[in-house]
Design a protein around this motif. Structure first.
Motif, PDB file in Angstrom:
ATOM      1  N   ALA A 675       0.845  -1.201   0.000  1.00 57.01           N
ATOM      2  CA  ALA A 675       0.000   0.000   0.000  1.00 57.01           C
ATOM      3  C   ALA A 675       0.875   1.243   0.000  1.00 57.01           C
ATOM      4  O   ALA A 675       1.977   1.257   0.555  1.00 57.01           O
ATOM      5  N   HIS A 677      -0.012   5.536   0.425  1.00 56.88           N
ATOM      6  CA  HIS A 677      -1.147   6.412   0.687  1.00 56.88           C
ATOM      7  C   HIS A 677      -0.654   7.816   1.031  1.00 56.88           C
ATOM      8  O   HIS A 677       0.293   7.978   1.807  1.00 56.88           O
ATOM      9  N   SER A 714      -3.691  -6.362   2.523  1.00 54.85           N
ATOM     10  CA  SER A 714      -3.421  -5.624   1.289  1.00 54.85           C
ATOM     11  C   SER A 714      -4.029  -4.225   1.249  1.00 54.85           C
ATOM     12  O   SER A 714      -3.683  -3.436   0.379  1.00 54.85           O
ATOM     13  N   SER A 715      -4.951  -3.928   2.167  1.00 47.34           N
ATOM     14  CA  SER A 715      -5.556  -2.593   2.166  1.00 47.34           C
ATOM     15  C   SER A 715      -5.366  -1.933   3.517  1.00 47.34           C
ATOM     16  O   SER A 715      -5.185  -2.603   4.539  1.00 47.34           O
ATOM     17  N   LYS A 717      -6.900   1.099   6.179  1.00 46.98           N
ATOM     18  CA  LYS A 717      -7.969   2.035   6.500  1.00 46.98           C
ATOM     19  C   LYS A 717      -7.578   2.899   7.695  1.00 46.98           C
ATOM     20  O   LYS A 717      -6.802   2.467   8.557  1.00 46.98           O
TER      21      LYS A 717
END
Length: 830
Positions: A675, A677, A714-715, A717
């Motif tokens: 990831a 971000h 994999s993500s 938040k």
């Protein structure tokens, strides 16, 4: 959760400035440590506090009462401390002696527009003092300070007058009461024009120049008046000692020779001898005339003499007696005590200390203890050097322990893998080890922190460090303002010293296999070569040649097992660690470095302005081969950290993004970007993983801290944003406390030096079959400014809970900052 915080240790070096140190009658030493005023106790060799108020480098300090004036304020419960900084700010501090409580009572900034360079003062009465300040703008100010008669009262300060002496600044001052019941005050000042100016004034100011003393041939660096002295039944004389960059010290005598009521010319000495004085100018004070004469010229130092100071008086009841003894400190690495010979009166050097100190690189100042039995120097390397007279029938000056620390910004810290010590690196180009030393000198065990080794003394500013985890010997990797990371391994002498420090065997099982005893410094101060145990019997070539060390030579290290905390002379050269490997690959100066928790991989980054240069390199511990080059960021990666199961590597950057890489080190090292971000609106300075899971925090220049969680591998938040802080967030450290509740403590450090501790909990996916409570963060405690840094917090690090017996109510937090300090806090959970 209710938290309380106590300071356990402060390590700081002294600003490398003349007039920076003051030793008062309270027995405490005050000095400038970057923008803070630090106070230490010579008996315990511990820094007690750092006082936050200045916004620029502290140049000078002064105790009121001084050692000379202590008899005027007997049994005082409160002492005062003056400090001046390079932006012209003058601060008055109040210290309650018994309670050891401090507070800032006054600050004045409107008079001096440039840096204050010197302070000198005297007590007029128990509630009134007078002092003089001078600054780089060539202005001299005289001040009156009124102290409160009760504890609840307020101090009052007033500027009596300000004047200048030509266009060149004065850098040395001394203030005294003129003998002879004249009610006059005499002020001596000297500076860049090589003259000593004598002014007379009253307790209300109104100073008038009465004469000049011309003899020195370079800048005047220090001046000090004695108390009035009565010699051989003569009238009271006042002595002034001066030192200069011309390497000489001069003693001036001022004696009242006549008055209008009783005119009498001074009797000239018929016999001219070595002790004869040279008459100088006369000056008038009301109806009295005073003769100034050169009493003696002291030549013994081989470099600039930065300070001279009369020995403090001893007291017979309320009467003070001035010993005829002078302490001088010079850039030739020596301090000398001068006294007149009894039979001839010729001044001689009777004590000389520090001449074998390769580490000092010269002394900026020397100071007496109030009892005259200890002397303190502060040196070019920000270090203190203390000697105490331990002799009974004769003088025997022995080195004593003093606080130590970095003298430039401390860029990174790390706890050892078992929590026995802290390793810190700094822009002063050194790596230092601080540890709690267990002493059994008394019936009960006493623990005090000391610097016990200086593993790396380098030729570049050091930016980052990582301790190699896992089994085996103590090792670390450091990165400096060069393209090479360097690996160091602990020598046998350090392992045995560490055992003495913590009073138990903490070393790994194969200590007997360590063949390296220590390390020698290279000529350029870059690589450190090992000294092998079987070679210690050989005589170093320099000793065989019996050639005196010059400025170009470096002393041979003599590694030894230390059974007491070392002094500066031992630390500087004899506690180095050998360098075992160099890691080549980066294209710019190293900036960040970290190691995984198994001790298998090291990640490093460098300063960058492009994707290719900003890549993170992975190194295999042991073979030290590069096994990965991770590309994601566009600008410098500011911090990296492996998750506690070593499955992820988190990096944050100046490009405002964080990146998460999955790491598989089961066989051949593999990695992939999971990831990336854009997390903040400004530079991200800090990151920290939750020890209990795949949650992490990021801190940024945008004054926010955000908490994130990896979901499904994999993500990512966002879990929460902490309320906006008062300043940029520059350091984070997450400590796990209760795994069942996913509870912990998040330490937050800011650009203004302040620290906050936040209680965090919740946010797990499941707890058994039930949903966990949502993630929450609550401010647990905001640390007092007297405990915090005074400049940017650069790194925070929790000691692993297992290191102190797993006591859940005790936590230890280490911090370092741009204010030159390394700090350790004890955090208690009630």
């Amino acid at each position: 959760m209710t938290l309380s915080v106590e300071p356990a240790f402060v390590g700081a070096g002294c600003n490398r400035i003349v007039n920076n140190v003051s030793w008062g009658p309270s027995g405490l030493v005050a000095f400038g440590a970057q923008n803070a005023v630090a106070v230490f106790c010579p008996q315990s060799a511990q820094i007690l506090t750092t006082l936050p108020r200045h916004k620029a480098v502290v140049n000078c300090t002064l105790w009121l009462p001084s050692n000379k004036d202590a008899h005027k304020v007997p049994n005082a419960e409160v002492h005062y401390l003056l400090s001046g900084s390079s932006d012209g700010l003058l601060v008055v501090w109040e210290m309650h002696l018994k309670r050891r409580e401090w507070r800032s009572v006054l600050q004045v900034s409107e008079r001096h527009k440039k840096g204050i360079t010197c302070l000198s003062g005297l007590m007029i009465s128990p509630t009134k003092a007078m002092f003089v300040s001078t600054s780089s703008d060539a202005l001299i100010c005289t001040w009156e300070l009124i102290f409160p008669s009760s504890m609840s009262g307020d101090c009052k300060i007033s500027c009596l007058e300000s004047f200048s002496v030509g266009s060149k600044p004065m850098v040395a001052l001394s203030l005294a009461v003129l003998p002879g019941d004249t009610g006059k005050v005499i002020l001596a000042m000297g500076g860049l024009d090589q003259k000593i100016y004598i002014y007379l004034g009253q307790f209300t100011g109104k100073f008038v120049r009465v004469c000049e003393l011309k003899a020195h041939t370079d800048w005047i660096r220090s001046l000090d008046f004695s108390l009035p002295v009565c010699l051989d039944g003569q009238k009271e004389s006042l002595f002034l000692v001066s030192s200069s960059q011309d390497r000489s010290i001069r003693i001036w005598k001022m004696v009242m020779c006549s008055s209008l009521a009783n005119p009498q010319m001074p009797l000239r000495k018929e016999r001219i001898g070595l002790a004869s004085y040279i008459e100088g100018p006369l000056f008038m004070a009301d109806s009295n005339s005073y003769q100034v004469s050169l009493e003696s010229l002291l030549v013994g130092h081989e470099d600039w003499v930065y300070s001279v100071e009369w020995q403090p008086p001893f007291f017979d009841g309320s009467k003070a007696h001035q010993p005829m003894s002078i302490l001088s400190a010079s850039m030739d690495k020596t301090m000398m005590i001068w006294r007149p010979e009894e039979s001839t009166g010729i001044w001689l050097n009777v004590v000389s200390v520090g001449e074998l100190s390769h580490s000092a690189l010269g002394f900026y100042g020397g100071h007496w203890a109030s009892d005259g039995e200890s002397i303190l120097a502060h040196g070019y390397g920000g270090s203190f050097h203390l000697w105490r007279n331990t002799g009974v029938d004769y003088e025997n000056w022995k080195p004593q322990n003093v606080p130590s620390g970095h003298f430039a910004s401390v860029s990174d810290i790390a706890w050892s893998k078992n929590g026995e010590y802290i390793l810190s690196v700094s822009h002063d180009q050194t790596t230092r080890v601080f540890a709690p030393w267990h002493s059994e000198a008394s019936l009960e065990e006493r623990i005090s922190w000391h610097e016990i080794a200086r593993p790396q003394v380098h030729g570049h500013d050091i930016n980052c460090v990582a301790i190699i985890q896992g089994s085996g010997n103590h090792r670390f990797v450091s990165g400096a303002d060069e393209k090479v990371a360097r690996v160091f391994e602990s020598p046998l002498s350090f392992l045995k010293t560490l055992n003495h420090a913590i009073q138990k065997s903490c070393c790994f099982e194969d200590i007997c296999e360590v063949q390296v005893l220590g390390a020698n410094m290279s000529a350029l101060g870059l690589s450190q070569k090992p000294i092998y145990a079987h070679a210690t019997g050989e005589v170093p070539s320099r000793l065989q040649n019996d050639v005196a060390d010059s400025l170009e030579t470096i002393p041979d290290a003599v590694p030894a097992v230390l059974t007491v905390p070392p002094v500066e002379e031992q630390l500087a050269y004899h506690t180095l660690w050998p360098e075992s490997h160099k890691l080549y690959g980066h294209g710019n100066e190293l900036f960040a470095i970290c190691c995984d928790h198994k001790g298998m991989l090291v990640a490093s980054s460098c300063k960058a302005q492009s994707v290719a240069v900003a890549e993170i390199w992975l190194w295999k511990v042991g073979s030290w081969k590069a096994v990965g080059r991770l590309q994601s960021h566009n600008l410098t990666v500011t911090q990296m950290e492996f998750s506690h199961d070593d499955s992820f590597l988190l990096s944050v950057s100046r490009d405002r993004h964080f990146s998460i890489f999955s790491i598989d080190n089961s066989g051949e090292t593999s990695y992939r970007l999971v990831a990336k971000h854009e997390a903040h609106k400004r530079i991200i300075w800090a990151c920290s993983w939750n020890p209990f899971g795949n949650q992490f925090a990021t801190g940024s220049r945008d004054k926010t801290v955000k908490v994130w969680a990896i979901e499904g591998g994999s993500s990512v938040k966002q879990l929460c944003i902490l309320p906006q802080f008062d300043d940029s967030v520059t350091a984070l450290a997450w400590l796990g406390i209760d795994r069942s509740r996913n509870a912990g403590t998040l330490a937050v450090g800011m650009d203004n030096g302040l620290l906050e501790l936040w209680s965090v909990s919740g946010g797990q996916i499941t707890v058994g079959d039930s949903e966990s409570p949502p993630f929450g963060a609550v401010l647990a405690i905001r640390l007092s400014p007297f405990l915090c840094h005074v400049s940017t917090v650069l790194r925070l690090a929790w000691r692993e809970p297992e290191s102190h017996g797993g006591d859940p109510s005790l936590m230890e937090l280490a911090s370092c900052g741009a204010d030159q300090t390394v700090r350790v806090f004890k955090v208690f959970d009630h």
